[in-house]
Design an enzyme around this catalytic site. Structure first.
Site, PDB file in Angstrom:
ATOM      1  N   CYS A 243      81.893  66.590  64.052  1.00 31.49           N
ATOM      2  CA  CYS A 243      81.809  65.245  63.466  1.00 31.49           C
ATOM      3  C   CYS A 243      83.180  64.584  63.424  1.00 31.49           C
ATOM      4  CB  CYS A 243      81.185  65.294  62.074  1.00 31.49           C
ATOM      5  SG  CYS A 243      82.044  66.392  60.915  1.00 31.49           S
ATOM      6  N   HIS A 806      82.793  66.390  55.847  1.00 36.13           N
ATOM      7  CA  HIS A 806      82.039  65.731  56.916  1.00 36.13           C
ATOM      8  C   HIS A 806      82.684  64.392  57.225  1.00 36.13           C
ATOM      9  CE1 HIS A 806      78.712  64.671  59.452  1.00 36.13           C
ATOM     10  NE2 HIS A 806      78.407  63.625  58.713  1.00 36.13           N
TER      11      HIS A 806
END
Length: 878
Positions: A243, A806
């Site tokens: 990510c 994230h």
């Protein structure tokens, strides 16, 4: 002279046992033929911790000396030369082979050496599947089956290295056999393109939905989506903790100057294959392929396998699939693209000159021209600016002035030194009271700091009273907080902290005090209003839910004894006394019967333990567990010797957990259970610290920029050599902006490091959507270019703490001007305010006003556009 293995004396050791290193369900090809098959290693093993690598001759000596435990055997791996040095491939290429496309087909995990060719995958499949043992190799084919989408037929190029197919670790491959001399039809709209080399051009193939474009970046498309415009809205598949890469790539994808440069194929004329510190143009080509896939009409999702593989070849720090830093990836990618596209084929030698009294204008111009003489690319034109660096000796005031280029600015986020923690103080007097205090405390303080601050503001005398600090969750006591050295950082923003004001302990030789935690519970049914925080008990025989906040009542018992009937009556009286304030008005107007507690001080309680419907009491006291979800025997009853639940209701060392189970009739007629929830007052400190709390949680970008240009001393590890003092000194350093680029990238330095702790600064930075004026931070000069006024167009977000979390990205669409959230493969329209009110903002991208906010992207490099799609292959995207 080194002794031979035969002559060596065997050291003391038990038998060799490697069974803990072996995987459960795997076959490992250890040779190019199927002559030897080993069990694969478990993932994540580390050399030096889980195993050691030794020469084969040494291992043979160990086997003679010690032998193997049952199920153990020696594990051999090949030593190969890679990048000029010998390495041992402990782990190979791991795939999951699926025999046929039916959902119930068998899957086998295969591991082959990294140097294996595609034809060896067939041999591995034959060894793994009994059904294939007698099948001819030419009648077996293996295809890329990532995300269960049929892709390139790997065995069409039997001598091609498996590494060149860019398979993901542990991904699926599809194994098929011929039936009646024909390959099975896949029966869906997926088209498997013929295998081509990287240098071959791709024909204008008519594509439908969910098309795999291997060996380029895999692209899932939909023709119907292309009709309504999806260029630049494709997500990027997460290849396993990638990510960080996806978020940075999406922001660069909407950097219109750079993207149009690649889509228009202008980059091809700038590729520098001779740059010794470049990558031969490979990184630029792969980035161009990726951008073309992202800006293809109808593209929904792109799987950047080839790009990731190429990136890792030149930057080993980004190999594998561990979480990395998006800003570091961005810095390497821009620098790598610059070197691949540097128009300067032969860099001249440029000697750096001192200022020698010359003006800043002259020195800055000379420095910039020297930089351009060696560095000339689209990256320089788009992203690079210039700043002035000034060093001053603290002893003799000797000054050094230099002008250096920058690709991005790393802006410090001033760490807030204080935080506000709310604590609700429960006092027990004639009636129970709950007051919430807002305490302003050092962010890096300890629990003792909170304790002292609460005692001071609430006027608690610890000589006569004691405070029991605890965390409350879902109306129950989650844990007590007694370690005064506990860092305040362990208390999270969402934690609910209570403090109970209790008398000091007066234990003696014959008695002791047990703090009894009382948790309110009620029966939940349709006629009652369920509070937003009520939590149902898991008991099958009850629908009890918790409400209110827990009380703590000290109970004195004989030494070594448990509470009995006398203590039960006392607790009942206290519950009646403290519940009086929650009585309904109609109950207050009715005459009340005398209390049965035997204590005259509680006779005036308006609520009684018995109700009019027989023997039912208004409440019952039952031992319960820590979570207050169980029901044991009544409090004060039972034989202690037969108490099988003793450990269940003991909280800590001296606390018992007891449930107050209210009868439905008592709550419907006598008590207002909502008052249990609402009866909490706020101290004036809550309002006083409200503004401070807001200011501590947010600061303008201007404060960060002021910190960036502020003068600061160099650290001990970064001393400067003063030519006049002739020694290294802690010089004062100051940075000032001089020349601003068309695209301004600012990295917010949220990660703070010191010798004793690491921390992430989660302060909300308020940065403007439009009209960011950088003029106050740019030194006045004649070469500064257009006015440095910028508009926001992209943000990289990081959620979570150090070493994990994230990444996502907000971008303003380069063509449409609309805002979108990119979360790996998902693209969602959002309002622009979502990007602004965001504590997770990590890297921000701004366009200078002379760069159009919306710009039509070229279609030359956008492969397989809408006009190339067949009308009969369009599918519904809903």
């Amino acid at each position: 002279m080194e002794a031979s293995a035969e002559a060596m004396e065997a050291p003391m050791m038990s038998t060799i046992d490697v069974t803990s290193l072996l995987g459960d369900d795997a076959m490992t090809m250890t040779t190019s033929a199927v002559s030897e098959v080993d069990a694969a290693l478990r993932p994540g093993l580390r050399e030096g911790e889980d195993f050691e690598i030794v020469r084969a001759s040494a291992m043979e000596a160990f086997e003679r000396w010690y032998g193997h435990a049952e199920g153990s055997r020696s594990i051999y791996r090949t030593c190969v030369e890679r990048n000029g040095r010998l390495v041992v491939d402990v782990y190979g290429i791991v795939v999951r082979a699926k025999l046929g496309e039916a959902p119930d087909e068998v899957t086998r995990r295969l591991e082959l050496p990294k140097g294996s060719e595609a034809r060896e995958l067939v041999l591995a499949c034959k060894a793994a599947f009994e059904e294939l043992r007698e099948v001819d190799e030419d009648d077996i084919r293996v295809s890329d089956y990532l995300f269960q989408n049929r892709g390139e037929v790997l065995t069409n190029l039997p001598k091609k290295s498996l590494e060149d197919f860019h398979l993901l670790p542990d991904q699926e491959v599809l194994v098929e056999t011929k039936a009646d001399d024909r390959w099975p039809d896949d029966g869906n709209s997926v088209i498997a393109l013929p295998a081509v080399s990287d240098d071959d051009s791709m024909d204008h193939t008519k594509l439908g939905c969910d098309v795999s474009l291997t060996p380029k970046n895999d692209v899932s498309t939909c023709a119907d989506a292309a009709m309504v415009g999806t260029r630049g809205k494709a997500g990027l598949s997460n290849l396993g903790n990638t990510c960080f890469m996806n978020s940075a790539l999406q922001c660069l994808s909407h950097s219109s100057l750079l993207t149009d440069y690649f889509l228009s194929d202008k980059y091809e004329g700038d590729i520098n294959t001779d740059n010794p510190i470049g990558m031969g143009g490979e990184l630029a080509k792969e980035y161009a392929n990726l951008i073309g896939a992202l800006w293809r009409d109808g593209a929904l999702t792109v799987t950047p396998r080839k790009f990731k593989h190429s990136l890792a070849r030149f930057a080993p720090q980004f190999s594998g699939y561990m979480q990395q830093d998006a800003q570091e990836l961005l810095a390497f990618l821009l620098d790598g693209l610059h070197e691949d596209l540097n128009r300067v084929k032969r860099k001249p030698y440029v000697e750096e000159r001192d200022a020698d009294g010359r003006t800043d204008e002259d020195v800055a111009h000379e420095s910039w021209e020297a930089h351009l003489a060696r560095n000339d690319s689209c990256i320089v034109d788009t992203f690079q600016g210039q700043y002035r660096s000034t060093l001053v000796c603290p002893s003799c005031s000797n000054k050094s002035v230099k002008f250096d280029p920058f690709m991005y600015l790393s802006i410090p986020v001033p760490s807030v030194g204080e935080r506000v923690i709310k604590v609700t103080l429960i006092s027990y007097g004639d009636e129970i009271s709950a007051v919430t205090y807002a305490l302003k405390l050092p962010k890096l303080g300890e629990l003792a700091t909170l304790f002292s601050a609460l005692c001071e503001v609430a006027d608690v005398d610890t000589m006569d009273e004691r405070l029991v600090l605890c965390e409350v969750y879902n109306h129950r006591l989650e844990k007590t907080l007694s370690n005064m050295t506990m860092p305040l950082s362990d208390i999270r923003e969402r934690d609910t902290i209570f403090a109970h004001r209790l008398p000091v302990l007066n234990d003696d030789e014959v008695s002791e005090t047990i703090d009894t935690v009382l948790v309110q519970r009620k029966h939940q049914n349709a006629s009652q209003n369920k509070t937003p925080y009520s939590h149902a008990s898991p008991l099958a025989t009850s629908t009890l839910v918790r409400f209110g906040f827990p009380w703590i009542v000290p109970v004195t018992v004989p030494k070594g004894k448990k509470p009995g009937a006398e203590q039960a009556r006392r607790i009942e009286s206290i519950v009646e006394k403290y519940s009086a304030k929650y009585a309904r008005t109609i109950a207050m107007e009715q005459p009340s019967s005398p209390s049965a507690s035997g204590d005259g001080s509680f006779d005036s309680a308006p609520v009684h333990r018995t109700t009019n419907d027989g023997d039912l009491r208004a409440f019952k006291l039952r031992y319960t567990n820590k979570s207050a979800s169980a029901s044991f025997h009544d409090y004060g009853s039972g034989d202690p010797a037969t108490d099988s639940h003793e450990m269940s209701y003991i909280v800590g060392t001296t606390m018992h957990c007891v449930a107050i189970d209210w009868s439905p009739k008592a709550l419907s007629h006598s008590y207002d259970d909502e008052l249990f929830e609402q009866d909490v007052d706020e101290h004036v400190s809550v309002k006083e610290n409200a503004l401070d709390r807001t200011s501590m949680q947010g600061m303008p970008l201007s404060a960060c920029l002021e910190a960036f240009i502020q003068e600061e001393p160099l650290g001990e590890d970064d001393m400067w050599y003063c030519k006049q003092c002739k020694e290294h000194v802690p010089a004062l350093k100051k940075l000032d902006l001089w020349r601003m680029p068309p695209i301004l990238v600012m990295h917010l330095k949220r990660f703070s490091y010191s010798r004793i702790y690491r921390d992430k600064i989660d302060t909300l930075v308020h940065f403007p959507l439009n009209d960011l004026d950088m003029s106050p931070y740019v030194l006045a000069n004649t070469s500064s270019g257009p006015a440095p006024v910028y508009d926001l167009y992209a943000v990289v977000n990081h959620f979570g703490g150090m070493g994990g979390g994230h990444y996502t990205a907000y971008t303003r669409h380069a063509e449409e001007g609309t805002w979108h959230l990119y979360d790996d493969s998902r693209c969602t329209p959002v309002e622009s305010t979502a990007a602004l009110n965001n504590k997770a903002a990590y890297v921000v991208f701004y366009k200078r006003r002379d760069v159009p906010t919306r710009h039509a992207m070229s279609r030359h490099g956008s492969i397989c556009n809408l006009e190339e799609m067949s009308q009969d292959t369009k599918m519904d995207c809903t």
